[in-house]
Design a protein around this motif. Structure first.
Motif, short mmCIF file in Angstrom:
data_model
loop_
_atom_site.label_atom_id
_atom_site.label_comp_id
_atom_site.label_asym_id
_atom_site.label_seq_id
_atom_site.Cartn_x
_atom_site.Cartn_y
_atom_site.Cartn_z
N ILE A 5 -3.64 1.09 2.95
CA ILE A 5 -2.32 1.64 2.71
C ILE A 5 -1.81 1.02 1.42
O ILE A 5 -1.81 -0.19 1.27
N TYR A 6 -1.41 1.87 0.49
CA TYR A 6 -0.92 1.37 -0.79
C TYR A 6 0.59 1.29 -0.76
O TYR A 6 1.26 2.20 -0.29
N LYS A 7 1.14 0.19 -1.25
CA LYS A 7 2.59 -0.01 -1.26
C LYS A 7 3.04 -0.28 -2.70
O LYS A 7 2.33 -0.89 -3.49
N TYR A 8 4.24 0.18 -3.01
CA TYR A 8 4.81 -0.11 -4.32
C TYR A 8 5.21 -1.58 -4.38
O TYR A 8 5.63 -2.17 -3.42
N ARG A 9 5.10 -2.11 -5.57
CA ARG A 9 5.48 -3.51 -5.78
C ARG A 9 6.87 -3.56 -6.43
O ARG A 9 7.15 -2.86 -7.39
N PHE A 10 7.72 -4.40 -5.87
CA PHE A 10 9.04 -4.59 -6.44
C PHE A 10 9.27 -6.08 -6.64
O PHE A 10 8.85 -6.89 -5.84
N ARG A 11 10.00 -6.39 -7.69
CA ARG A 11 10.23 -7.77 -8.04
C ARG A 11 11.20 -8.44 -7.06
O ARG A 11 12.14 -7.82 -6.59
N HIS A 12 10.93 -9.67 -6.73
CA HIS A 12 11.78 -10.44 -5.83
C HIS A 12 13.01 -10.91 -6.61
O HIS A 12 12.93 -11.79 -7.43
N THR A 13 14.19 -10.28 -6.34
CA THR A 13 15.38 -10.59 -7.12
C THR A 13 16.55 -11.00 -6.25
O THR A 13 17.71 -10.89 -6.66
N TRP A 14 16.29 -11.47 -5.03
CA TRP A 14 17.39 -11.78 -4.12
C TRP A 14 17.74 -13.27 -4.20
O TRP A 14 16.88 -14.11 -4.31
N TRP A 15 19.03 -13.56 -4.08
CA TRP A 15 19.49 -14.93 -4.01
C TRP A 15 20.81 -14.96 -3.26
O TRP A 15 21.35 -13.93 -2.90
N THR A 16 21.32 -16.15 -3.00
CA THR A 16 22.61 -16.26 -2.32
C THR A 16 23.67 -16.74 -3.30
O THR A 16 23.35 -17.24 -4.38
N ARG A 17 24.93 -16.61 -2.90
CA ARG A 17 26.00 -17.05 -3.79
C ARG A 17 27.10 -17.68 -2.95
O ARG A 17 27.04 -17.71 -1.73
N SER A 18 28.13 -18.18 -3.61
CA SER A 18 29.20 -18.88 -2.93
C SER A 18 29.90 -17.96 -1.94
O SER A 18 29.98 -16.76 -2.16
N PRO A 19 30.48 -18.52 -0.86
CA PRO A 19 31.13 -17.69 0.14
C PRO A 19 32.45 -17.13 -0.37
O PRO A 19 33.07 -17.68 -1.28
N TYR A 70 8.12 -12.31 2.45
CA TYR A 70 8.35 -11.39 1.34
C TYR A 70 7.01 -11.00 0.76
O TYR A 70 6.22 -11.86 0.38
N ASP A 71 6.74 -9.70 0.74
CA ASP A 71 5.44 -9.24 0.24
C ASP A 71 5.58 -7.82 -0.26
O ASP A 71 5.88 -6.91 0.51
N ARG A 72 5.37 -7.62 -1.55
CA ARG A 72 5.36 -6.29 -2.15
C ARG A 72 6.59 -5.48 -1.76
O ARG A 72 6.51 -4.32 -1.40
N GLY A 73 7.72 -6.12 -1.81
CA GLY A 73 8.97 -5.44 -1.53
C GLY A 73 9.46 -5.61 -0.11
O GLY A 73 10.67 -5.58 0.14
N LYS A 74 8.56 -5.79 0.84
CA LYS A 74 8.99 -5.96 2.23
C LYS A 74 9.71 -7.29 2.38
O LYS A 74 9.21 -8.33 1.99
N LYS A 75 10.89 -7.24 2.98
CA LYS A 75 11.73 -8.42 3.10
C LYS A 75 12.04 -8.67 4.57
O LYS A 75 12.47 -7.76 5.29
N VAL A 76 11.79 -9.89 5.04
CA VAL A 76 12.10 -10.27 6.42
C VAL A 76 12.92 -11.55 6.36
O VAL A 76 12.46 -12.58 5.86
N LEU A 77 14.15 -11.50 6.86
CA LEU A 77 15.09 -12.60 6.77
C LEU A 77 15.55 -13.04 8.15
O LEU A 77 15.76 -12.20 9.03
N GLN A 78 15.68 -14.33 8.33
CA GLN A 78 16.32 -14.84 9.56
C GLN A 78 17.79 -15.05 9.28
O GLN A 78 18.18 -15.56 8.22
N SER A 90 13.50 -4.97 6.00
CA SER A 90 13.43 -3.74 5.22
C SER A 90 12.10 -3.74 4.48
O SER A 90 11.64 -4.79 4.03
N LYS A 91 11.49 -2.58 4.35
CA LYS A 91 10.21 -2.54 3.64
C LYS A 91 10.39 -2.48 2.13
O LYS A 91 9.43 -2.59 1.39
N GLU A 92 11.63 -2.28 1.68
CA GLU A 92 11.94 -2.36 0.25
C GLU A 92 13.16 -3.26 0.07
O GLU A 92 14.05 -3.32 0.92
N GLU A 93 13.20 -3.92 -1.06
CA GLU A 93 14.25 -4.89 -1.31
C GLU A 93 15.59 -4.24 -1.63
O GLU A 93 16.64 -4.67 -1.15
N ALA A 94 15.56 -3.19 -2.42
CA ALA A 94 16.79 -2.57 -2.89
C ALA A 94 17.00 -1.21 -2.24
O ALA A 94 16.05 -0.44 -2.03
N PHE A 95 18.24 -0.89 -1.93
CA PHE A 95 18.58 0.41 -1.36
C PHE A 95 18.16 1.54 -2.29
O PHE A 95 17.70 2.59 -1.85
#
Length: 392
Positions: A5-19, A70-78, A90-95
């Protein structure tokens, strides 16, 4: 040539910020922040919606803890949701990575409210068929289609469309009320959906799953837990083989894709490689020059050299792979309990070996036979009886 199964690759661009202001002792803002637009920005702008968005973007009750995968766009967060540990997937990082619903073009009118119900149902049914390989009637679309049109209707529809393009979400939504062996979907925001957090198995656990708190005497408690878990695996196999309109094939069987509840029920927590029979046949029926070309992860077929085509019929089954990859680890040697008789342990070892390696001639099936299923079931129940007798 492995089937892939081929998946598109997307760059890991997620981070957190101040509340946000007024968030009290919350140390970081909720979950998602992307370099272009954050889901909360899209939520506030009406581009996406979901029953978790208010807690995520406004109330501060859905809080990031750590990235699990995190792998090829798929994102799993606790995350922590109102004091409950959950997993966001989500299987992709960005909506914006998901192709939009064409009916939501500018010509659809304000909020998309004027899109005919029949057209929407047809689009939803088509996407579900693409994910599952199944034809479902409109009355069966309840897990994905409420039909309610509110003030955030356009965002709700765009979010549903992004979720329907994720096969795992579709499987979980369909099966959550039909099986104790899959995770229920707890809610969603945009393209992310939440499921219960359960500790996954893995080779770093001596018993493949975390059994440190197994009740009972040393050795005996673990032996009982393993026997209970093995019986639950058998129940899952029987359930997936017999209780749906089509057999459900698991093509990536490893401890990491399962978790164990406190009552030792086995739960499939990753079903990216699960397929109902019609989709399985479609995947397996590929060109080939040998049997090795017909191996799709844990789902095998045979190459017909007369036409250089893989057979559409899977030649092994879920039980055979579970015996090979999980049961062998537990039952290839003596159980960690002297309460189980040597004769019963030997019979169990032999049954697992027969199940994992049917030993049939080349060209025939490699499925574990129904008879070995019932043999394992009987021996595991006998093991539990001997362990219970020893506790008296």
């Amino acid at each position: 040539m492995m089937l892939r199964i081929y998946k598109y690759r997307f760059r890991h661009t997620w981070w957190t910020r101040s509340p946000p202001r007024g968030s009290g002792d919350v140390s970081r803002e909720q979950i998602f922040v992307a370099r272009r637009r954050t889901p909360c920005q899209d939520y506030r702008g009406g581009a996406l919606a979901g029953d978790l968005c208010q807690d995520l973007c406004v109330a501060g009750k859905l809080l990031f803890q750590r990235c699990l995968h995190y792998d090829r766009g798929k994102k799993v967060l606790q995350a922590d949701w109102r004091g409950r540990p959950v997993v966001l997937k989500s299987k992709e990082e960005a909506f914006s990575s998901f192709p939009p619903l064409s009916l939501l073009g500018e010509e659809a009118g304000e909020g998309g409210q004027d899109i005919p119900e029949a057209e929407l149902l047809l689009m939803v049914a088509g996407e579900v068929k693409s994910a599952l390989g199944l034809e479902l009637s409109n009355s069966s679309l309840g897990p994905w289609w409420s039909g309610r049109r509110g003030p955030r209707w356009r965002g709700q529809l765009a979010s549903l469309w992004a979720l329907l393009q994720q096969e795992e979400y579709v499987y979980f939504s369909l099966l959550q009320d039909l099986s104790p062996h899959v995770l229920p979907v707890l809610g969603s925001c945009g393209h992310f959906y939440a499921v219960e957090f359960l500790a996954a198995g893995g080779p770093h656990h001596g018993a493949l799953f975390p059994l440190d708190q197994a009740p009972g005497a040393p050795g005996g408690g673990q032996a009982k837990a393993i026997s209970d878990i093995a019986l639950s695996f058998l129940d899952m196999v029987n359930h997936f083989d017999s209780d749906f309109s089509h057999r459900l094939h698991l093509c990536d069987i490893k401890p990491e894709n399962f978790a164990i509840r406190s009552d030792f029920t086995v739960v499939a927590i990753d079903v990216d490689m699960a397929f109902f029979e019609p989709k399985m046949r479609e995947i397996l029926e590929q060109n080939c020059t040998g049997d090795e070309d017909c191996n799709f992860f844990d789902c095998f077929s045979r190459c017909d050299l007369r036409v250089n085509k893989c057979g559409a019929q899977r030649v092994n089954n879920n039980l055979q792979v579970i015996c090979d990859k999980i049961f062998r680890h537990w039952f290839s040697g003596p159980l960690k309990s002297s309460a189980v008789s040597f004769q019963l342990q030997l019979q169990l070892q032999e049954a697992v070996q027969e199940c994992a390696d049917p030993g049939v001639p080349s060209g025939n099936t490699r499925r574990a036979a129904p008879s070995v299923f019932w043999k394992l079931h009987r021996l595991l129940q006998a093991t539990l009886r001997e362990l219970q007798e020893a506790e008296k």
